[in-house]
Design a protein around this motif. Structure first.
Motif, PDB file in Angstrom:
ATOM      1  N   THR A 140       0.872  -1.175   0.000  1.00  0.00           N
ATOM      2  CA  THR A 140       0.000   0.000   0.000  1.00  0.00           C
ATOM      3  C   THR A 140       0.910   1.227   0.000  1.00  0.00           C
ATOM      4  O   THR A 140       1.501   1.583   1.003  1.00  0.00           O
ATOM      5  CB  THR A 140      -0.932   0.007   1.226  1.00  0.00           C
ATOM      6  OG1 THR A 140      -0.161  -0.083   2.435  1.00  0.00           O
ATOM      7  CG2 THR A 140      -1.911  -1.158   1.183  1.00  0.00           C
ATOM      8  N   HIS A 144      -1.422   3.522  -5.126  1.00  0.00           N
ATOM      9  CA  HIS A 144      -2.405   2.602  -4.545  1.00  0.00           C
ATOM     10  C   HIS A 144      -2.142   2.514  -3.039  1.00  0.00           C
ATOM     11  O   HIS A 144      -1.736   1.484  -2.522  1.00  0.00           O
ATOM     12  CB  HIS A 144      -2.297   1.227  -5.198  1.00  0.00           C
ATOM     13  CG  HIS A 144      -2.703   1.180  -6.629  1.00  0.00           C
ATOM     14  ND1 HIS A 144      -2.032   1.861  -7.627  1.00  0.00           N
ATOM     15  CD2 HIS A 144      -3.735   0.532  -7.247  1.00  0.00           C
ATOM     16  CE1 HIS A 144      -2.611   1.621  -8.798  1.00  0.00           C
ATOM     17  NE2 HIS A 144      -3.645   0.828  -8.591  1.00  0.00           N
ATOM     18  N   ARG A 145      -2.370   3.614  -2.353  1.00  0.00           N
ATOM     19  CA  ARG A 145      -1.938   3.678  -0.954  1.00  0.00           C
ATOM     20  C   ARG A 145      -2.932   3.065   0.015  1.00  0.00           C
ATOM     21  O   ARG A 145      -2.570   2.803   1.169  1.00  0.00           O
ATOM     22  CB  ARG A 145      -1.631   5.115  -0.564  1.00  0.00           C
ATOM     23  CG  ARG A 145      -2.782   6.042  -0.482  1.00  0.00           C
ATOM     24  CD  ARG A 145      -2.377   7.476  -0.129  1.00  0.00           C
ATOM     25  NE  ARG A 145      -0.980   7.683   0.160  1.00  0.00           N
ATOM     26  CZ  ARG A 145      -0.374   8.869   0.241  1.00  0.00           C
ATOM     27  NH1 ARG A 145      -1.086   9.973   0.042  1.00  0.00           N
ATOM     28  NH2 ARG A 145       0.889   8.976   0.509  1.00  0.00           N
ATOM     29  N   THR A 146      -4.168   2.822  -0.388  1.00  0.00           N
ATOM     30  CA  THR A 146      -5.139   2.228   0.528  1.00  0.00           C
ATOM     31  C   THR A 146      -5.244   0.716   0.327  1.00  0.00           C
ATOM     32  O   THR A 146      -4.900   0.177  -0.726  1.00  0.00           O
ATOM     33  CB  THR A 146      -6.533   2.838   0.327  1.00  0.00           C
ATOM     34  OG1 THR A 146      -6.995   2.514  -0.991  1.00  0.00           O
ATOM     35  CG2 THR A 146      -6.507   4.346   0.512  1.00  0.00           C
ATOM     36  N   GLY A 147      -5.764   0.072   1.361  1.00  0.00           N
ATOM     37  CA  GLY A 147      -6.019  -1.350   1.240  1.00  0.00           C
ATOM     38  C   GLY A 147      -7.026  -1.647   0.148  1.00  0.00           C
ATOM     39  O   GLY A 147      -6.904  -2.640  -0.578  1.00  0.00           O
ATOM     40  N   VAL A 150      -5.194  -1.611  -3.301  1.00  0.00           N
ATOM     41  CA  VAL A 150      -4.358  -2.800  -3.515  1.00  0.00           C
ATOM     42  C   VAL A 150      -5.225  -4.044  -3.667  1.00  0.00           C
ATOM     43  O   VAL A 150      -4.963  -4.904  -4.526  1.00  0.00           O
ATOM     44  CB  VAL A 150      -3.348  -2.942  -2.360  1.00  0.00           C
ATOM     45  CG1 VAL A 150      -2.722  -4.335  -2.344  1.00  0.00           C
ATOM     46  CG2 VAL A 150      -2.259  -1.882  -2.492  1.00  0.00           C
ATOM     47  N   ALA A 164      -0.368  -8.968  -0.475  1.00  0.00           N
ATOM     48  CA  ALA A 164      -0.341  -7.570  -0.063  1.00  0.00           C
ATOM     49  C   ALA A 164       0.597  -7.357   1.108  1.00  0.00           C
ATOM     50  O   ALA A 164       0.714  -8.200   1.999  1.00  0.00           O
ATOM     51  CB  ALA A 164      -1.746  -7.107   0.324  1.00  0.00           C
ATOM     52  N   TRP A 166       0.847  -4.450   3.950  1.00  0.00           N
ATOM     53  CA  TRP A 166       0.113  -3.319   4.505  1.00  0.00           C
ATOM     54  C   TRP A 166       1.081  -2.368   5.193  1.00  0.00           C
ATOM     55  O   TRP A 166       1.603  -2.662   6.253  1.00  0.00           O
ATOM     56  CB  TRP A 166      -0.942  -3.834   5.480  1.00  0.00           C
ATOM     57  CG  TRP A 166      -1.739  -2.774   6.186  1.00  0.00           C
ATOM     58  CD1 TRP A 166      -1.786  -1.437   5.916  1.00  0.00           C
ATOM     59  CD2 TRP A 166      -2.616  -2.981   7.300  1.00  0.00           C
ATOM     60  NE1 TRP A 166      -2.629  -0.803   6.779  1.00  0.00           N
ATOM     61  CE2 TRP A 166      -3.158  -1.711   7.647  1.00  0.00           C
ATOM     62  CE3 TRP A 166      -3.000  -4.104   8.024  1.00  0.00           C
ATOM     63  CZ2 TRP A 166      -4.059  -1.555   8.704  1.00  0.00           C
ATOM     64  CZ3 TRP A 166      -3.892  -3.955   9.072  1.00  0.00           C
ATOM     65  CH2 TRP A 166      -4.411  -2.690   9.404  1.00  0.00           C
ATOM     66  N   THR A 171      -1.855   3.797   4.287  1.00  0.00           N
ATOM     67  CA  THR A 171      -3.303   3.678   4.394  1.00  0.00           C
ATOM     68  C   THR A 171      -3.865   4.811   5.246  1.00  0.00           C
ATOM     69  O   THR A 171      -4.937   5.349   4.965  1.00  0.00           O
ATOM     70  CB  THR A 171      -3.710   2.313   4.967  1.00  0.00           C
ATOM     71  OG1 THR A 171      -3.039   2.076   6.204  1.00  0.00           O
ATOM     72  CG2 THR A 171      -3.380   1.197   3.988  1.00  0.00           C
ATOM     73  N   SER A 181      -8.736  -1.159   6.376  1.00  0.00           N
ATOM     74  CA  SER A 181      -7.568  -1.683   5.660  1.00  0.00           C
ATOM     75  C   SER A 181      -7.472  -3.192   5.849  1.00  0.00           C
ATOM     76  O   SER A 181      -7.242  -3.940   4.883  1.00  0.00           O
ATOM     77  CB  SER A 181      -6.286  -1.019   6.167  1.00  0.00           C
ATOM     78  OG  SER A 181      -6.314   0.370   5.966  1.00  0.00           O
ATOM     79  N   LEU A 185      -7.650  -6.182   2.997  1.00  0.00           N
ATOM     80  CA  LEU A 185      -6.419  -6.917   2.690  1.00  0.00           C
ATOM     81  C   LEU A 185      -6.364  -8.320   3.289  1.00  0.00           C
ATOM     82  O   LEU A 185      -5.444  -9.074   2.970  1.00  0.00           O
ATOM     83  CB  LEU A 185      -5.214  -6.118   3.203  1.00  0.00           C
ATOM     84  CG  LEU A 185      -5.003  -4.754   2.548  1.00  0.00           C
ATOM     85  CD1 LEU A 185      -3.870  -4.002   3.250  1.00  0.00           C
ATOM     86  CD2 LEU A 185      -4.703  -4.892   1.064  1.00  0.00           C
TER      87      LEU A 185
END
Length: 270
Positions: A140, A144-147, A150, A164, A166, A171, A181, A185
């Protein structure tokens, strides 16, 4: 729960020194930054890789992941990205590491083409990783910084060779609460990267628990048998120093893990 820290916090440090610090302070593993500035990277000869594995084994320290810089959503041809991923997977396999870290690297904001590239490249690389006993983890981060972002990519991949990573900072910067998140994920999660910073505008690393990140909530969300990896970004903040913080950081993480409520995400000891 098991604990690691990233060698991003000890830039250029010889592997035996990093492993000794980890063992002395009660960590179980290292996330190895795979960059030419570091002792180990994709151009490291086989004999040096074997020697590194012996050093780590003698210290009782595992390699949690090889932290590479492949950007799976970045514009451009696929083959250079795939070649980089294959080289990282081979390095991870030689070091008995279960994971390789990859970045998204798409546009800001990301568009459908970024997801398409990421899915296509991960689909191509994941079987190769699986054959080597390695899993490529999409962090993340950046585009694509959020869960949720991703998970959107990984849902299109649907292969056990991809998962993934995290990063709790990103996030949080993306406005996504830790429980959201985790829900996004959970089906893909390899491990969790923790850190702490002064503020959303000042990302200077600080000791765990002294900054603004919701670390207790993040740790409470993850399985009891998982890994927590402390990424202390000294490489980008030269005034920061990690060794003197390791004992306190390990104790802080252990305290969070021990205090978390028992529930369906797992039982057992930290």
């Amino acid at each position: 729960m098991k604990y690691a820290f990233s060698t991003l916090g000890l830039p250029g440090t010889p592997l035996d020194r990093a492993a000794a610090l980890a063992a002395h302070h009660g960590f179980h593993g290292l996330e190895l930054r795979a960059h030419p500035e570091e002792p180990l990277h994709t151009a490291t000869p086989a004999a040096e890789r074997a020697a590194a594995l012996r050093t780590l084994a003698a210290s009782g320290i595992a390699v949690l992941a090889v932290a590479g810089y492949a950007r799976v959503a970045a514009p451009g041809p696929d083959e250079p990205v795939l070649a980089e991923l294959r080289a990282l997977v081979r390095l991870a396999a030689d070091l008995a590491a279960p994971y390789v870290r990859a970045f998204p690297g798409g546009g800001d904001p990301p568009g459908p083409d970024d997801d398409t590239r990421a899915v296509r490249r991960l689909l191509a690389a994941a079987p190769f990783a699986e054959r080597h006993g390695v899993r490529i983890l999409l962090e993340t981060h950046d585009s694509h910084r959020t869960g949720a972002a991703v998970a959107r990519v990984l849902g299109g991949v649907g292969h056990p060779g991809a998962g993934a990573l995290w990063d709790v900072l990103h996030t949080w910067l993306g406005g996504e609460p830790p429980d959201a998140s985790y829900r996004a994920l959970a089906a893909h999660l390899g491990y969790v990267q923790v850190k702490d910073v002064r503020s959303a505008r000042d990302l200077t690393p600080v000791a765990l628990g002294t900054g603004v990140l919701p670390l207790a909530e993040a740790v409470a969300a993850v399985p009891r048998d998982g890994w927590l990896c402390w990424e202390y970004e000294k490489r980008w903040y030269p005034a920061a120093e990690l060794p003197g913080l390791l004992a306190g950081g390990r104790a802080y993480l252990h305290g969070l893990a021990a205090d978390r409520p028992r529930g369906p995400r797992g039982h057992g000891q930290a």
